[in-house]
Scaffold this active site. Sequence first.
Site, mmCIF file in Angstrom:
data_model
loop_
_atom_site.group_PDB
_atom_site.id
_atom_site.type_symbol
_atom_site.label_atom_id
_atom_site.label_comp_id
_atom_site.label_asym_id
_atom_site.label_seq_id
_atom_site.Cartn_x
_atom_site.Cartn_y
_atom_site.Cartn_z
ATOM 1 N N ASP A 43 -1.691 -0.857 5.984
ATOM 2 C CA ASP A 43 -1.867 -0.308 7.326
ATOM 3 C C ASP A 43 -3.322 -0.260 7.765
ATOM 4 O O ASP A 43 -3.611 0.218 8.869
ATOM 5 C CB ASP A 43 -1.293 1.111 7.392
ATOM 6 C CG ASP A 43 -2.120 2.113 6.579
ATOM 7 O OD1 ASP A 43 -2.423 1.808 5.403
ATOM 8 O OD2 ASP A 43 -2.465 3.170 7.122
ATOM 9 N N ASP A 58 0.868 -1.170 0.000
ATOM 10 C CA ASP A 58 0.000 0.000 0.000
ATOM 11 C C ASP A 58 0.914 1.232 0.000
ATOM 12 O O ASP A 58 2.119 1.124 0.272
ATOM 13 C CB ASP A 58 -0.881 -0.050 1.257
ATOM 14 C CG ASP A 58 -1.660 1.226 1.475
ATOM 15 O OD1 ASP A 58 -2.349 1.672 0.542
ATOM 16 O OD2 ASP A 58 -1.574 1.780 2.600
ATOM 17 N N ASP A 88 -0.127 5.199 0.997
ATOM 18 C CA ASP A 88 -0.347 6.132 2.108
ATOM 19 C C ASP A 88 -0.474 5.375 3.430
ATOM 20 O O ASP A 88 -1.305 4.475 3.568
ATOM 21 C CB ASP A 88 -1.615 6.947 1.865
ATOM 22 C CG ASP A 88 -1.526 7.806 0.618
ATOM 23 O OD1 ASP A 88 -1.035 8.937 0.714
ATOM 24 O OD2 ASP A 88 -1.948 7.331 -0.460
#
Length: 222
Positions: free
Chosen positions: A165, A7, A9
């Site tokens: 995240d 991922d 961001d």
Amino acid sequence: MSLVVFDLDGTLIDSRQDLADAANALIVERGGAPLAVETITGMVGEGAALLVRRALTAAGLEPELETALPRFLQLYDERLLAHTRLYPGTLEALDALARQFTLAVLTNKPQRPTETILRGLNVLAYFAHVVGGDTAFGRKPEPAGLRHLMTAAGASRGATVLVGDSAIDLRTARAAGVRVCLVKYGFGFPLAAAELSGDEQLADSPAHLETMLLSRFRGGAA
């Protein structure tokens, strides 16, 4: 393990301030009061359209997207790298991991700004493939983008791990049937206990992530 998909961001980069500044600039233009960075950060992860809708609604403004979304993207384009940085230790982790695995990026951020940020931070070359949220594969948690990356890398489900995240990344990995590693330092963490099943790997830092992937996932080891 032959493929590690990241991922963007909250996993590779800390982009909170730039995203918040762009969203607040849009809100102020429309007559609203700025929101706290933490408030906007909590809206990130499912694409720009949802971020804009959530931010305008939270500011008490009409959440129309026909003009608001293009304007937000323009405002964000003006500040992509104003404050955005790699998390400390990420560059070193990528350098080590790229020697062992094929690396890729799967994000709900549009393709062009994704590549601009990766290039500006001097890490684009580490990734064999980059898939943004405005491509034909759609956005996470739909697994089409992840499956495309697996096909492009010639990697099986057992030879792939998704690093993210947020709950969106977790759901994407599960939908594609691959292993997942969640970074606890990202702004999409912590996750609700109900989201976790106990088989997820959790990394405290990029250095920890590097060690975990190299030791636990090398050669498909659990």
